[in-house]
Design a protein around this motif. Sequence first.
Motif, PDB file in Angstrom:
ATOM      1  N   HIS A  28      43.780  46.357  33.078  1.00  0.00           N
ATOM      2  CA  HIS A  28      44.107  46.100  34.479  1.00  0.00           C
ATOM      3  C   HIS A  28      45.577  45.720  34.665  1.00  0.00           C
ATOM      4  O   HIS A  28      45.915  45.047  35.635  1.00  0.00           O
ATOM      5  N   ALA A  29      46.404  46.159  33.732  1.00  0.00           N
ATOM      6  CA  ALA A  29      47.820  45.784  33.810  1.00  0.00           C
ATOM      7  C   ALA A  29      48.441  46.207  35.140  1.00  0.00           C
ATOM      8  O   ALA A  29      49.197  45.454  35.760  1.00  0.00           O
ATOM      9  N   ARG A  30      48.095  47.417  35.592  1.00  0.00           N
ATOM     10  CA  ARG A  30      48.684  47.891  36.852  1.00  0.00           C
ATOM     11  C   ARG A  30      48.161  47.106  38.046  1.00  0.00           C
ATOM     12  O   ARG A  30      48.892  46.827  38.986  1.00  0.00           O
ATOM     13  N   CYS A  31      46.863  46.775  38.009  1.00  0.00           N
ATOM     14  CA  CYS A  31      46.269  45.995  39.119  1.00  0.00           C
ATOM     15  C   CYS A  31      46.934  44.622  39.192  1.00  0.00           C
ATOM     16  O   CYS A  31      47.261  44.134  40.276  1.00  0.00           O
ATOM     17  N   ILE A  32      47.115  44.005  38.026  1.00  0.00           N
ATOM     18  CA  ILE A  32      47.688  42.657  37.983  1.00  0.00           C
ATOM     19  C   ILE A  32      49.145  42.698  38.459  1.00  0.00           C
ATOM     20  O   ILE A  32      49.572  41.873  39.267  1.00  0.00           O
TER      21      ILE A  32
ATOM     22  N   ALA B 116      60.818  27.752  38.576  1.00  0.00           N
ATOM     23  CA  ALA B 116      60.097  29.030  38.521  1.00  0.00           C
ATOM     24  C   ALA B 116      59.962  29.601  39.929  1.00  0.00           C
ATOM     25  O   ALA B 116      59.703  28.880  40.888  1.00  0.00           O
ATOM     26  N   ALA B 117      60.123  30.937  40.027  1.00  0.00           N
ATOM     27  CA  ALA B 117      60.000  31.570  41.334  1.00  0.00           C
ATOM     28  C   ALA B 117      58.531  31.723  41.715  1.00  0.00           C
ATOM     29  O   ALA B 117      58.162  31.647  42.888  1.00  0.00           O
ATOM     30  N   ARG B 118      57.701  31.946  40.700  1.00  0.00           N
ATOM     31  CA  ARG B 118      56.293  32.208  40.968  1.00  0.00           C
ATOM     32  C   ARG B 118      55.483  31.843  39.729  1.00  0.00           C
ATOM     33  O   ARG B 118      55.965  32.007  38.601  1.00  0.00           O
ATOM     34  N   VAL B 119      54.271  31.363  39.935  1.00  0.00           N
ATOM     35  CA  VAL B 119      53.392  31.023  38.814  1.00  0.00           C
ATOM     36  C   VAL B 119      52.028  31.657  39.057  1.00  0.00           C
ATOM     37  O   VAL B 119      51.455  31.508  40.132  1.00  0.00           O
ATOM     38  N   THR B 120      51.532  32.372  38.067  1.00  0.00           N
ATOM     39  CA  THR B 120      50.189  32.945  38.124  1.00  0.00           C
ATOM     40  C   THR B 120      49.390  32.409  36.956  1.00  0.00           C
ATOM     41  O   THR B 120      49.877  32.426  35.823  1.00  0.00           O
ATOM     42  N   ALA B 121      48.184  31.915  37.232  1.00  0.00           N
ATOM     43  CA  ALA B 121      47.334  31.403  36.151  1.00  0.00           C
ATOM     44  C   ALA B 121      46.357  32.473  35.705  1.00  0.00           C
ATOM     45  O   ALA B 121      45.776  33.179  36.535  1.00  0.00           O
ATOM     46  N   LEU B 122      46.183  32.594  34.420  1.00  0.00           N
ATOM     47  CA  LEU B 122      45.150  33.451  33.843  1.00  0.00           C
ATOM     48  C   LEU B 122      44.181  32.518  33.112  1.00  0.00           C
ATOM     49  O   LEU B 122      44.567  31.879  32.133  1.00  0.00           O
ATOM     50  N   VAL B 123      42.957  32.415  33.612  1.00  0.00           N
ATOM     51  CA  VAL B 123      41.984  31.490  33.041  1.00  0.00           C
ATOM     52  C   VAL B 123      40.785  32.285  32.537  1.00  0.00           C
ATOM     53  O   VAL B 123      40.247  33.131  33.253  1.00  0.00           O
ATOM     54  N   VAL B 124      40.384  32.003  31.308  1.00  0.00           N
ATOM     55  CA  VAL B 124      39.297  32.782  30.707  1.00  0.00           C
ATOM     56  C   VAL B 124      37.962  32.431  31.337  1.00  0.00           C
ATOM     57  O   VAL B 124      37.192  33.304  31.701  1.00  0.00           O
ATOM     58  N   GLY B 125      37.660  31.141  31.454  1.00  0.00           N
ATOM     59  CA  GLY B 125      36.339  30.769  31.941  1.00  0.00           C
ATOM     60  C   GLY B 125      36.360  29.667  32.988  1.00  0.00           C
ATOM     61  O   GLY B 125      36.993  28.642  32.775  1.00  0.00           O
TER      62      GLY B 125
ATOM     63  N   GLU C 167      24.888  39.322  35.353  1.00  0.00           N
ATOM     64  CA  GLU C 167      25.302  40.474  34.560  1.00  0.00           C
ATOM     65  C   GLU C 167      26.280  40.038  33.458  1.00  0.00           C
ATOM     66  O   GLU C 167      27.003  39.056  33.604  1.00  0.00           O
ATOM     67  N   ALA C 168      26.265  40.799  32.354  1.00  0.00           N
ATOM     68  CA  ALA C 168      27.131  40.481  31.224  1.00  0.00           C
ATOM     69  C   ALA C 168      28.592  40.768  31.584  1.00  0.00           C
ATOM     70  O   ALA C 168      28.878  41.514  32.533  1.00  0.00           O
ATOM     71  N   TYR C 169      29.495  40.193  30.822  1.00  0.00           N
ATOM     72  CA  TYR C 169      30.913  40.457  31.045  1.00  0.00           C
ATOM     73  C   TYR C 169      31.194  41.951  30.890  1.00  0.00           C
ATOM     74  O   TYR C 169      30.739  42.587  29.950  1.00  0.00           O
ATOM     75  N   ASP C 170      31.956  42.484  31.813  1.00  0.00           N
ATOM     76  CA  ASP C 170      32.300  43.907  31.785  1.00  0.00           C
ATOM     77  C   ASP C 170      33.812  44.024  31.968  1.00  0.00           C
ATOM     78  O   ASP C 170      34.348  43.676  33.027  1.00  0.00           O
ATOM     79  N   ALA C 171      34.481  44.522  30.934  1.00  0.00           N
ATOM     80  CA  ALA C 171      35.944  44.582  30.967  1.00  0.00           C
ATOM     81  C   ALA C 171      36.452  45.529  32.043  1.00  0.00           C
ATOM     82  O   ALA C 171      37.628  45.461  32.423  1.00  0.00           O
ATOM     83  N   LEU C 172      35.585  46.440  32.540  1.00  0.00           N
ATOM     84  CA  LEU C 172      36.037  47.386  33.563  1.00  0.00           C
ATOM     85  C   LEU C 172      35.994  46.779  34.967  1.00  0.00           C
ATOM     86  O   LEU C 172      36.526  47.365  35.909  1.00  0.00           O
ATOM     87  N   VAL C 173      35.347  45.625  35.113  1.00  0.00           N
ATOM     88  CA  VAL C 173      35.397  44.942  36.409  1.00  0.00           C
ATOM     89  C   VAL C 173      36.776  44.309  36.532  1.00  0.00           C
ATOM     90  O   VAL C 173      37.236  43.614  35.632  1.00  0.00           O
ATOM     91  N   CYS C 174      37.415  44.574  37.651  1.00  0.00           N
ATOM     92  CA  CYS C 174      38.815  44.179  37.804  1.00  0.00           C
ATOM     93  C   CYS C 174      38.958  42.673  38.020  1.00  0.00           C
ATOM     94  O   CYS C 174      38.301  42.122  38.895  1.00  0.00           O
ATOM     95  N   PRO C 175      39.812  42.002  37.238  1.00  0.00           N
ATOM     96  CA  PRO C 175      40.018  40.564  37.471  1.00  0.00           C
ATOM     97  C   PRO C 175      40.740  40.287  38.779  1.00  0.00           C
ATOM     98  O   PRO C 175      40.739  39.158  39.259  1.00  0.00           O
ATOM     99  N   VAL C 176      41.342  41.321  39.378  1.00  0.00           N
ATOM    100  CA  VAL C 176      42.034  41.123  40.658  1.00  0.00           C
ATOM    101  C   VAL C 176      41.054  41.304  41.815  1.00  0.00           C
ATOM    102  O   VAL C 176      40.946  40.441  42.688  1.00  0.00           O
ATOM    103  N   SER C 177      40.317  42.402  41.824  1.00  0.00           N
ATOM    104  CA  SER C 177      39.448  42.699  42.976  1.00  0.00           C
ATOM    105  C   SER C 177      38.017  42.226  42.792  1.00  0.00           C
ATOM    106  O   SER C 177      37.280  42.063  43.756  1.00  0.00           O
ATOM    107  N   GLY C 178      37.590  42.008  41.536  1.00  0.00           N
ATOM    108  CA  GLY C 178      36.199  41.665  41.277  1.00  0.00           C
ATOM    109  C   GLY C 178      35.257  42.852  41.370  1.00  0.00           C
ATOM    110  O   GLY C 178      34.046  42.697  41.261  1.00  0.00           O
ATOM    111  N   GLU C 179      35.813  44.048  41.560  1.00  0.00           N
ATOM    112  CA  GLU C 179      34.996  45.263  41.685  1.00  0.00           C
ATOM    113  C   GLU C 179      35.217  46.157  40.460  1.00  0.00           C
ATOM    114  O   GLU C 179      36.208  46.003  39.747  1.00  0.00           O
TER     115      GLU C 179
END
Length: 202
Positions: A50-54, A155-164, A183-195
Amino acid sequence: MLLLTYVRGHAPGKRHQSAHTLWAYKMQPTPVRKCADDLVAVVAAATRLHARCIAAAYGPSTAITFIPSSRFPDRRHPVANLARHVHIVAGAERFALGLGRGIDVPGRTVRSDRFVVPDQFMDRVQGRHIMVVDDTWTSGAKVQSAAVTLHEAGAARVTALVVGRWCDYTRSEHKTMLDSHTEAYDALVCPVSGEACTEAAV
Ligand SMILES: [Zn+2]
């Protein structure tokens, strides 16, 4: 914030796998390798697929750091290894936050003195977009404290990436949410959109 999974904490009966993984990957003196490997895979997959989405949602990160603790104050922190596996754009730098005087002040309050930006890393912070990695979000006080510290350092901007996101099954609002997300974790579900993400499949 980029949140990758929800953790079923304090579930009745046996400890849920999601809670076990986040606990055992940094268990001392011997972390469970399988749990650490699983979390590395989750972080690497989410940030690569999801590098492009992020980047579209938050802008490219120019520096990456992680949340240290008094138990693991430096790069030996298990979460440092997760941060190492964040897929980053070329040219992004890494740095370590230091512990501030307020690191262990009790209470889940946001304090700018829980962390410090070491002088030698100021140039990686000022005017930059920082991604801060942590394994667990409970109250959010640690991550938000780090964000305040980074903003105060320029810092100009801060984004948090949290695993759980640690949810408490004994709390009715968390129980309702957890019971609706089985449902189980699915790497194809986007961390940005949730879809389910078409960008990820390309
Ligand atoms: Zn995506």
